[in-house]
Scaffold this motif. Structure first.
Motif, PDB file in Angstrom:
ATOM      1  N   GLN A 135       0.832  -1.196   0.000  1.00 29.63           N
ATOM      2  CA  GLN A 135       0.000   0.000   0.000  1.00 29.63           C
ATOM      3  C   GLN A 135       0.873   1.255   0.000  1.00 29.63           C
ATOM      4  N   PRO A 191       1.757   5.047   1.294  1.00 28.94           N
ATOM      5  CA  PRO A 191       1.425   5.840   2.492  1.00 28.94           C
ATOM      6  C   PRO A 191       0.468   6.959   2.128  1.00 28.94           C
ATOM      7  N   SER A 192      -0.367   7.335   3.067  1.00 26.46           N
ATOM      8  CA  SER A 192      -1.307   8.428   2.826  1.00 26.46           C
ATOM      9  C   SER A 192      -0.564   9.757   2.791  1.00 26.46           C
ATOM     10  N   ALA A 193      -1.164  10.728   2.116  1.00 28.44           N
ATOM     11  CA  ALA A 193      -0.578  12.072   2.071  1.00 28.44           C
ATOM     12  C   ALA A 193      -0.465  12.655   3.477  1.00 28.44           C
ATOM     13  N   LYS A 194      -1.452  12.364   4.331  1.00 31.01           N
ATOM     14  CA  LYS A 194      -1.428  12.873   5.707  1.00 31.01           C
ATOM     15  C   LYS A 194      -0.242  12.300   6.481  1.00 31.01           C
ATOM     16  N   ASP A 247      -3.153  -0.986   7.792  1.00 32.23           N
ATOM     17  CA  ASP A 247      -2.230  -0.324   6.875  1.00 32.23           C
ATOM     18  C   ASP A 247      -0.783  -0.720   7.132  1.00 32.23           C
ATOM     19  N   MET A 274       3.009  -1.346   4.092  1.00 31.70           N
ATOM     20  CA  MET A 274       3.019  -0.057   3.420  1.00 31.70           C
ATOM     21  C   MET A 274       4.417   0.267   2.901  1.00 31.70           C
ATOM     22  N   SER A 326       7.521   6.460   1.474  1.00 33.46           N
ATOM     23  CA  SER A 326       7.104   7.678   0.784  1.00 33.46           C
ATOM     24  C   SER A 326       8.290   8.297   0.055  1.00 33.46           C
TER      25      SER A 326
END
Length: 385
Positions: free
Chosen positions: A183, A185-188, A241, A244, A247
Motif C-alpha cells: 500500500q 502511504p497516505s498524504a497525511k 495499513d 506499506m 514515501s
C-alpha cells in the motif's frame, strides 16, 4: 513507486554490494516481506535472540508462526551460538541473526549450524550499518537482511525500512509481493512525518533527547505524531495499513543521508574508540570482543548497578542515556506471555535488561558529550566493573 524511492533502493544496494533492495514504511514491514517471501506460515518456528524489540517478533506472529528465543552471550549481547542447535526442531524455518548495538554476530559458527540443518539466516541489521565480520559487511551473510531508518538508528528517514538480498529468486518473490499488495502511504502520514523530520533536525541534541523522547511517546499515544508503534501492535494484531511502502519524502531523506554515510560511520567508530579509551583510563575492564568483529555502534552499551536511578538522573542532568533493552522483548509495555516468553527463559538477556544503558555515538555527540556522559555515570557510582 516514486523515482526517489527507486533511486534510494539502488543507492542502498550499491553501497552494500548486493543485487536488490526494497524500501518500506518501517523496518518491521521489511522483515514481514522477507518472511512472506520465504513462505513462513502456520506452525513454523523462527529463532530470534531473547534480547530484541517486540516489533521484530510481530511479523512472525502475524504469519501464524512461533518465535523461539535463544539467550545471549554477555559481551556482545548477540544470540549465543552455543545454545542455538538445541533450539532447532523440524519446524524451524528461519534463524534471525541480530547484530545487537552494531556488534556483528559470530557468523561463521552460526552459518555452520544453520547449514547443517538447511535453515536460512536472515540478518537483522537495524543497529549494525557499516559493521563488518572478517572484513565483510553485516547484511551480506544471510539469504536476506533488513534495516531500519527509525529515529534512533544509524541514520533516519523519520521511520522507514529496507530489505536487501543477493538471492535472485527471493528478490523476485519480494518484488511480486510488493506489486500485488504493498500500500502507498497516505498524504497525511507522509506530511506529518516530513514535519517531524524537520523538528528532529532543528531541535534534537544530546541535552534535549531525554525530554524529546518522553514528549514524543506522549504525543504518539495521543495520535498527534507518526509513531514507531501503534497500540494494537502490542496485542499483537496487524494494523490494516501495516504492509506499506516508503514515501518519496522518506526516500529523499535517505538519499541525503547516503551522501554523508561514510562520514557518519567514521564518526561512530571514533566515538566507540573514545568510550573504550575513557573507560580504560577510569580503570574499567572492557568486554572481550573477537578480533573478527569491527563494529560500528549505533549506541555504546555499558552496565550500571541501578538502571532506574541512572535513567532518572540522566533526565534531571540533561544527559542522553538510552534504555535499550528494557525487557527481553523491548519495550517494557510488552505483554511477554502473549509472545511465548516466560521469565527465566533467557537469564543473560534478563540480566542485561536490568543493567544495560547506552550512550550516544551519533554525529551530534562528540568528545565533550562522551566525557560528560561517562562522568555522570562514574560520579554517581553506578558503572559496573
Amino acid at each position: 513507486m516514486s523515482e526517489a524511492v527507486r533511486q534510494f533502493e539502488e543507492a542502498f544496494a550499491r553501497w552494500l554490494g548486493v543485487r536488490s533492495a526494497f524500501a518500506f514504511w518501517k523496518g518491521r514491514v521489511a522483515l514481514y516481506a522477507i518472511l512472506r517471501a520465504l513462505g513462513i506460515g502456520e506452525g513454523d518456528e523462527v529463532i530470534l535472540p531473547g534480547y530484541t524489540c517486540v516489533m521484530d517478533v510481530n511479523p512472525v506472529k502475524y504469519l501464524g508462526a512461533r518465535a523461539v528465543f535463544v539467550d545471549i552471550e554477555p559481551a556482545t549481547y548477540n544470540l549465543d551460538v552455543r545454545l542455538l542447535e538445541e533450539k532447532i526442531t523440524p519446524s524451524t524455518k528461519v534463524i534471525v541473526a541480530q547484530h545487537t548495538y552494531g556488534y556483528p554476530c559470530e557468523m561463521d559458527a552460526m552459518l555452520q549450524v544453520a547449514g547443517r540443518h538447511g535453515i536460512p539466516i536472515v540478518e537483522d541489521c537495524c543497529l549494525a550499518m557499516g559493521s563488518t565480520y572478517k572484513g565483510k559487511r553485516c547484511g551480506t551473510f544471510g539469504v536476506a537482511a533488513y534495516w531500519s531508518f527509525q529515529w534512533n538508528k544509524p541514520f533516519t528517514t523519520g521511520i522507514g525500512g529496507m530489505v536487501t538480498t543477493d538471492d535472485a529468486a527471493l528478490a523476485e518473490k519480494i518484488a511480486a509481493l510488493t506489486r500485488a499488495e504493498l500500500q502507498p502511504p497516505s498524504a497525511k502520514a507522509a506530511g506529518m512525518l516530513a514535519a517531524q523530520r524537520l523538528i528532529y533536525r532543528l531541535f534534537i541534541y544530546p541535552k534535549t533527547t531525554a525530554f524529546a523522547t518522553s514528549l514524543f511517546r506522549w504525543l504518539t499515544r495521543k495520535g498527534a505524531v507518526v509513531g514507531s508503534s501503534d497500540t494494537c501492535e502490542f496485542v499483537p494484531e496487524m494494523p490494516q495499513d501495516f504492509f506499506m511502502g516508503m514515501s518519496a519524502g522518506q526516500a529523499r531523506a535517505g538519499l541525503r543521508e547516503m551522501r554523508r554515510l561514510e562520514k557518519n560511520l567514521a564518526h561512530r567508530r571514533q566515538m566507540g574508540r573514545l568510550y573504550d579509551r575513557l573507560l580504560r583510563e577510569a580503570g574499567w575492564d572492557l568486554p572481550a570482543i573477537s578480533e573478527a568483529m569491527d563494529p560500528v555502534l549505533v549506541r555504546y552499551p555499558v552496565r550500571v548497578a541501578d538502571k532506574a536511578r541512572a535513567v532518572a538522573g540522566a533526565l534531571k542532568h540533561l544527559v542522553e542515556l538510552g534504555t535499550w533493552f528494557e525487557c527481553p522483548l523491548h519495550p517494557i509495555e510488552t505483554p511477554l506471555e502473549m509472545y511465548g516468553y516466560r521469565q527465566g527463559m533467557c537469564p543473560e538477556a534478563e540480566r542485561a535488561c536490568r543493567e544495560v544503558v547506552n550512550l550516544p555515538t551519533h554525529p551530534r555527540a562528540g568528545e565533550a558529550t562522551a566525557r560528560r556522559s561517562l562522568c555522570f555515570i562514574t560520579q554517581i557510582g553506578l558503572l559496573l566493573k
